[in-house]
Design an enzyme around this catalytic site. Structure first.
Site, PDB file in Angstrom:
ATOM      1  N   GLU A 122       0.829  -1.208   0.000  1.00  0.00           N
ATOM      2  CA  GLU A 122       0.000   0.000   0.000  1.00  0.00           C
ATOM      3  C   GLU A 122       0.870   1.268   0.000  1.00  0.00           C
ATOM      4  O   GLU A 122       1.841   1.369   0.763  1.00  0.00           O
ATOM      5  CB  GLU A 122      -0.909  -0.023   1.229  1.00  0.00           C
ATOM      6  CG  GLU A 122      -1.886   1.133   1.339  1.00  0.00           C
ATOM      7  CD  GLU A 122      -2.816   0.997   2.540  1.00  0.00           C
ATOM      8  OE1 GLU A 122      -3.794   1.756   2.607  1.00  0.00           O
ATOM      9  OE2 GLU A 122      -2.562   0.127   3.404  1.00  0.00           O
ATOM     10  N   LEU A 176      23.445   4.654  30.544  1.00  0.00           N
ATOM     11  CA  LEU A 176      23.475   3.285  31.073  1.00  0.00           C
ATOM     12  C   LEU A 176      23.546   3.348  32.587  1.00  0.00           C
ATOM     13  O   LEU A 176      24.527   3.825  33.157  1.00  0.00           O
ATOM     14  CB  LEU A 176      24.672   2.530  30.497  1.00  0.00           C
ATOM     15  CG  LEU A 176      24.662   1.015  30.621  1.00  0.00           C
ATOM     16  CD1 LEU A 176      23.464   0.416  29.892  1.00  0.00           C
ATOM     17  CD2 LEU A 176      25.951   0.423  30.075  1.00  0.00           C
ATOM     18  N   SER A 177      22.493   2.852  33.243  1.00  0.00           N
ATOM     19  CA  SER A 177      22.363   3.043  34.687  1.00  0.00           C
ATOM     20  C   SER A 177      22.743   1.822  35.505  1.00  0.00           C
ATOM     21  O   SER A 177      22.888   1.919  36.725  1.00  0.00           O
ATOM     22  CB  SER A 177      20.913   3.402  35.014  1.00  0.00           C
ATOM     23  OG  SER A 177      20.063   2.283  34.762  1.00  0.00           O
ATOM     24  N   THR A 199      15.020   5.193  27.618  1.00  0.00           N
ATOM     25  CA  THR A 199      15.021   3.813  28.105  1.00  0.00           C
ATOM     26  C   THR A 199      13.817   3.448  28.963  1.00  0.00           C
ATOM     27  O   THR A 199      13.761   2.351  29.508  1.00  0.00           O
ATOM     28  CB  THR A 199      16.308   3.554  28.919  1.00  0.00           C
ATOM     29  OG1 THR A 199      16.392   4.495  29.991  1.00  0.00           O
ATOM     30  CG2 THR A 199      17.545   3.697  28.039  1.00  0.00           C
ATOM     31  N   SER A 256       0.007  -3.364   6.852  1.00  0.00           N
ATOM     32  CA  SER A 256      -0.580  -3.924   8.077  1.00  0.00           C
ATOM     33  C   SER A 256       0.488  -3.931   9.175  1.00  0.00           C
ATOM     34  O   SER A 256       1.464  -4.670   9.082  1.00  0.00           O
ATOM     35  CB  SER A 256      -1.078  -5.350   7.807  1.00  0.00           C
ATOM     36  OG  SER A 256      -1.584  -5.943   8.979  1.00  0.00           O
ATOM     37  N   GLY A 307      20.616  -0.664  35.392  1.00  0.00           N
ATOM     38  CA  GLY A 307      19.300  -1.298  35.491  1.00  0.00           C
ATOM     39  C   GLY A 307      18.966  -2.093  34.246  1.00  0.00           C
ATOM     40  O   GLY A 307      19.633  -1.998  33.209  1.00  0.00           O
ATOM     41  N   LYS A 366      -0.813 -11.021  15.337  1.00  0.00           N
ATOM     42  CA  LYS A 366      -1.505 -10.586  14.127  1.00  0.00           C
ATOM     43  C   LYS A 366      -1.143 -11.441  12.921  1.00  0.00           C
ATOM     44  O   LYS A 366      -1.950 -11.630  12.009  1.00  0.00           O
ATOM     45  CB  LYS A 366      -1.194  -9.121  13.837  1.00  0.00           C
ATOM     46  CG  LYS A 366      -2.141  -8.490  12.815  1.00  0.00           C
ATOM     47  CD  LYS A 366      -1.939  -7.000  12.742  1.00  0.00           C
ATOM     48  CE  LYS A 366      -2.955  -6.349  11.825  1.00  0.00           C
ATOM     49  NZ  LYS A 366      -2.752  -4.880  11.770  1.00  0.00           N
ATOM     50  N   ASN A 399      14.642  13.813  41.119  1.00  0.00           N
ATOM     51  CA  ASN A 399      14.301  14.279  39.772  1.00  0.00           C
ATOM     52  C   ASN A 399      15.380  15.200  39.214  1.00  0.00           C
ATOM     53  O   ASN A 399      15.643  15.207  38.000  1.00  0.00           O
ATOM     54  CB  ASN A 399      12.953  15.001  39.784  1.00  0.00           C
ATOM     55  CG  ASN A 399      11.785  14.037  39.952  1.00  0.00           C
ATOM     56  OD1 ASN A 399      11.929  12.843  39.738  1.00  0.00           O
ATOM     57  ND2 ASN A 399      10.636  14.570  40.320  1.00  0.00           N
ATOM     58  N   CYS A 431      -5.682  -3.004   1.344  1.00  0.00           N
ATOM     59  CA  CYS A 431      -5.659  -3.178   2.808  1.00  0.00           C
ATOM     60  C   CYS A 431      -7.039  -3.450   3.418  1.00  0.00           C
ATOM     61  O   CYS A 431      -7.557  -4.539   3.310  1.00  0.00           O
ATOM     62  CB  CYS A 431      -4.985  -1.976   3.467  1.00  0.00           C
ATOM     63  SG  CYS A 431      -4.218  -2.382   5.070  1.00  0.00           S
ATOM     64  N   LYS A 459      -9.130   2.632  -2.979  1.00  0.00           N
ATOM     65  CA  LYS A 459      -9.534   2.054  -1.692  1.00  0.00           C
ATOM     66  C   LYS A 459     -10.934   2.528  -1.315  1.00  0.00           C
ATOM     67  O   LYS A 459     -11.270   3.708  -1.494  1.00  0.00           O
ATOM     68  CB  LYS A 459      -8.529   2.452  -0.608  1.00  0.00           C
ATOM     69  CG  LYS A 459      -8.691   1.739   0.729  1.00  0.00           C
ATOM     70  CD  LYS A 459      -7.531   2.104   1.658  1.00  0.00           C
ATOM     71  CE  LYS A 459      -7.600   1.366   2.982  1.00  0.00           C
ATOM     72  NZ  LYS A 459      -6.450   1.697   3.865  1.00  0.00           N
TER      73      LYS A 459
END
Length: 450
Positions: A54, A308-309, A415, A198, A311, A204, A391, A161, A125
């Site tokens: 499509e 990169l922590s 991340t 799609s 975790g 699916k 924070n 589609c 369509k």
């Protein structure tokens, strides 16, 4: 633009090439070049017909770009480059075309059907999806016309589609009042070309195969299901194109998550091909890697960076990015503070060694001390203001990463995962900084499983 009549002088041999290509939104030149290249390769493999996804010319998820006047006025002209390439072959290509009417939307989402260097016409369509990631009614006018095309002695119905999916014998309820695929079959089509964009969703692929097989068997017609592949910002297309014969047997498959030109001769009694069984987690992994690679390439990034922590979220993202663009193109930045555990640094260093990527250490303690003092924050170990202080650390890290991204032209990937984004656990303007949220649609439970 010359429009030809039918081509009834060919025999009923039908060797079909499924052109599962990866398009880039707005890159008409690149997309048309891919289409022409696939047509030439299909001819080299003695195909009679080649079918594309499509809106292969422009990119299906081009959104409001479809409202640009130059895009609308120039939509058909680009076909003049493609039509001469179809000497000796037929093609069905997803594209757009102006309606030519002052009323309604200015464009049709359509399939251009051409053969032997001539344009046979268009299959516009009909059904306009407006759910999930789809917003067709915003850009496209629904077609009121159904038609078939005679190519190589076969009556061919071309649907785009959503026009393929509204089968009342497959679903427990109808979503639309009309079924365009049923209508072109009733008009005499014995071969259905279904051009798709799609998107990838869990499970699916199984549903697609079931409805393709069901429609082919129910109506006694061959079905060619061609799907887009590739990442376009937040939407991923997994390919998995297929062909079913009149008995409902799947006789041809294209791979998932990669471009392919696959050829099948429908004049033969083909054996059924086995289903491609990709475990769910592996499918998610392949989808994410493809999405990262395409986002970087299509937006002009060769290199990436992330924080990169120590975790699991940043570790998983680093691993996926390293696979997608190569570890030599990934910079992992460690940004410890006085509150970071020794284990988080050690784990990060070990992962960097395992991946073979570049690393950098940017301590944030001095900056944190200065800002918290300037703002009068009580630091966590002294009691009070812990949320604000935590924070602040995250936002300092985000600022450092954004500067690296800007100065070194690196794609910054964030991340945070879907679960934590949903409940506000990812710090706004800190953890959420970046151009691509790799895990933005991946639940925490799936992060652990991956």
């Amino acid at each position: 633009m010359h429009v030809a009549g039918t081509l009834s002088d060919f025999n009923r041999k039908m060797r079909i090439a499924v052109a599962q290509i990866n398009t880039t939104n707005g890159d008409i030149e690149g997309n048309v070049s891919k289409i022409i290249d696939a047509i030439r390769k299909a001819k080299q493999q003695a195909a009679d017909l080649v079918v594309f996804p499509e809106i292969a010319t422009h990119g299906y998820t081009s959104q409001d770009w479809f409202q640009d006047r130059d895009v609308i006025s120039g939509a058909e002209a680009l076909l003049e480059r493609i039509i001469p390439e179809t000497k000796g072959i037929a093609a069905a290509i997803g594209t757009i075309r102006p309606t030519g009417s002052p009323d309604g939307k200015p464009l049709y989402n359509t399939a251009a059907v051409m053969s032997d260097g001539q344009l046979l016409g268009f299959a516009d369509k009909v059904l306009m999806p407006e759910y999930d990631v789809f917003d067709d009614p915003r850009y496209f006018e629904p077609s009121k016309v159904r038609r078939t095309f005679e190519i190589r002695g076969r009556q061919i119905g071309v649907v785009v589609c959503e026009d393929f999916w509204n089968d009342e014998t497959f679903w427990p309820r109808k979503f639309y009042d009309v079924d365009p695929t049923k209508e072109v079959i009733s008009a005499g089509a014995d071969l259905i070309l279904a051009l798709h964009a799609s998107p990838f969703n869990k499970d699916k692929a199984t549903i697609r195969e079931q409805i393709v097989s069901h429609r082919a068997k129910l109506n006694g017609c061959d079905v060619v299901f061609v799907n887009l592949v590739g990442g376009n910002d937040g939407i991923l297309f997994d390919g998995g194109s297929m062909v079913a014969d009149k008995s409902g047997k799947i006789v041809c498959r294209a791979p998932y998550f990669e471009e392919a030109l696959t050829v099948i001769d429908l004049s033969k009694d083909n054996e059924a091909v086995s289903a491609v069984k990709i475990p769910e987690l592996e499918a998610i992994r392949q989808a994410l890697v493809m999405g990262i690679r395409d986002y970087a390439q299509k937006n002009g990034f060769r290199r990436a960076t992330l924080g990169l922590s120590g975790g699991i979220d940043s570790a998983l993202v680093a691993t996926l990015v390293a696979e997608a663009i190569g570890p030599e193109n990934l910079l992992c930045v460690m940004m410890p503070s006085q509150y970071s555990s020794p284990g988080s640094i050690e784990d990060s260093q070990q992962l960097i060694k395992n991946l073979g990527c570049e690393s950098r250490l940017e301590k944030i303690s001095d900056t944190f001390e200065q800002l918290s003092g300037q703002l009068g924050l009580k630091q966590p170990e002294k009691g009070g203001d812990s949320v604000a202080a935590e924070n602040l650390q995250s936002r300092i890290r985000g600022m450092i990463l954004m500067v690296i991204s800007n100065v070194e032209n690196r794609l910054l990937v964030s991340t945070g995962n879907k679960s934590e984004l949903a409940v506000g656990y990812c710090t706004l303007y800190g953890d959420t900084n970046g151009g691509l949220a790799v895990l933005g649609d991946v639940l925490k439970t799936e992060v652990w499983a991956l």
